[in-house]
Design an enzyme around this catalytic site. Structure first.
Site, PDB file in Angstrom:
ATOM      1  N   LYS A 251       0.810  -1.225   0.000  1.00 39.62           N
ATOM      2  CA  LYS A 251       0.000   0.000   0.000  1.00 39.62           C
ATOM      3  C   LYS A 251       0.843   1.274   0.000  1.00 39.62           C
ATOM      4  O   LYS A 251       0.418   2.293  -0.523  1.00 39.62           O
ATOM      5  CB  LYS A 251      -0.944   0.017   1.205  1.00 39.62           C
ATOM      6  CG  LYS A 251      -2.079  -0.989   1.092  1.00 39.62           C
ATOM      7  CD  LYS A 251      -3.025  -0.862   2.285  1.00 39.62           C
ATOM      8  CE  LYS A 251      -4.093  -1.933   2.211  1.00 39.62           C
ATOM      9  NZ  LYS A 251      -5.066  -1.831   3.303  1.00 39.62           N
TER      10      LYS A 251
ATOM     11  N   ASN B 278      -4.996   1.747  -1.635  1.00 42.36           N
ATOM     12  CA  ASN B 278      -5.493   0.368  -1.752  1.00 42.36           C
ATOM     13  C   ASN B 278      -6.306   0.159  -3.035  1.00 42.36           C
ATOM     14  O   ASN B 278      -6.897  -0.901  -3.220  1.00 42.36           O
ATOM     15  CB  ASN B 278      -6.318  -0.028  -0.518  1.00 42.36           C
ATOM     16  CG  ASN B 278      -7.705   0.557  -0.538  1.00 42.36           C
ATOM     17  OD1 ASN B 278      -7.901   1.672  -0.998  1.00 42.36           O
ATOM     18  ND2 ASN B 278      -8.673  -0.193  -0.063  1.00 42.36           N
TER      19      ASN B 278
END
Ligand code: NAD
Length: 308
Positions: free
Chosen positions: A85, A106
């Protein structure tokens, strides 16, 4: 880009959506079934594939190459999970404001030649919080756990107007680091960090507590704080969703506290991702029912014990 204004800037809808998830240890993820089930109900041609770095034998640093391959192969978007991420932050052409503040992406949407990075974890938690705890006060929150999930929950609580948020983590550096980021984003709200000695009085004065550590997962049994400290009207929220009914949620509900299980956040982030990818509003309640069915089936068949 500002806010999560994906609708205004979303690329034109394709006839067919091809979406993936890149991360480690994700073969048991329920996200493909959740996306595909809802897309089917919406009448969309939608396929969701898993790219598990461990199965592929690829390091996390290969996420840029995997994104490039996916774009060439005609993918519409990619969800990104642990441990990629943060790595993706430097790979996108446009970073939506909240993802920039959270320092985590994300969801990457391929818009022609451009990569747009979003964070739907906080959106999913916020939407679940508002829908799942109607009428609850978010004035003074307490939070235990300041890792990836905790960053999203803290951001959501402060976005919902928490006047004060007290953060605790077994690793005090993580609480300090999250508090510093939240203070710079929400300068008029109070964000404090707690020592172990300061935790009990903070719980006793909270309107609600967010639990964001792995405790309560099948391999991490237990409850991270003393429920006897809670004021009677305080709500309790857990991010853990395997199992859906953690010891924390079960015991807090038994004592009469309003509770929010981790399924709300899991569904919320999938729902927000699906909306950004397609520009169509999914049916959150239908997704919630689907998710609960998937978790129940998993619990009956005893699989997915170690899943994130
Ligand atoms: P992480 O490792 O990034 O963060 C966990 C944090 O909790 C760490 O900072 C750690 O120091 C702290 N911690 C651990 N035990 C503690 C304790 N007893 N007391 C205080 N602090 C403690 O992990 P993460 O990615 O944030 O995931 C945490 C949990 O959230 C996992 O169970 C994961 O499955 C779940 N999760 C749920 C969702 C969802 O959609 N519901 C999304 C992401 C993660």
């Amino acid at each position: 880009m500002t806010g999560h204004g994906a609708d205004a800037s979303a690329p034109p809808s394709p006839d067919r959506y091809l979406v993936g998830l890149i991360g480690e240890g994700i073969t048991a993820s329920l996200t493909p079934a959740l996306h595909e089930g809802e897309a089917r109900a919406l009448g969309l041609d939608y396929e969701y594939r898993i790219f598990d770095l461990l199965e592929l034998g690829r390091p996390a640093g290969d996420v840029g190459a995997l994104l490039a391959d996916a774009r060439s192969a005609g993918f519409t978007a990619m969800n990104i999970t642990h441990p990629c991420k943060q790595l993706v932050l430097d790979l996108v052409d446009e970073l939506e404001t909240d993802a920039a503040h959270l320092r985590a992406v994300n969801l990457v949407v391929f818009d022609g030649g451009r990569l747009r990075g979003y964070n739907t974890d906080w959106l999913g938690y916020r939407d679940g919080l508002v829908a799942g705890l109607p009428g609850a006060s978010f004035r003074r929150g307490g939070q235990i756990g300041c890792g990836g999930a905790g960053a999203a929950t803290a951001y959501a609580l402060l976005s919902e107007g928490a006047e004060r948020l007290d953060l605790f983590d077994a690793d005090p550096r993580r609480a300090d680091e999250l508090a510093a980021r939240m203070r710079s984003r929400f300068p008029t709200q109070v964000v404090t960090t707690l020592s172990p000695q300061q935790l009990p009085p903070a719980i006793a004065g909270a309107s609600g507590i967010v639990h964001a550590t792995p405790m309560g997962m099948l391999h991490h049994p237990g409850v991270a704080f003393d429920l006897d400290l809670l004021p009677p009207e305080a709500w309790v929220s857990d991010v853990v969703y395997r199992p859906l009914e953690t010891e924390l949620i079960r015991e807090a509900a038994r004592r009469g506290h309003p509770v929010l299980d981790g399924g709300r956040m899991a569904v919320g982030q999938a729902c927000a991702s699906l909306q950004i990818i397609t520009g169509i509003q999914p049916d959150r309640d239908r997704m919630q029912r689907h998710f609960r069915g998937l978790i129940s089936a998993e619990e009956r068949s005893d699989t997915g014990k170690g899943g994130r």
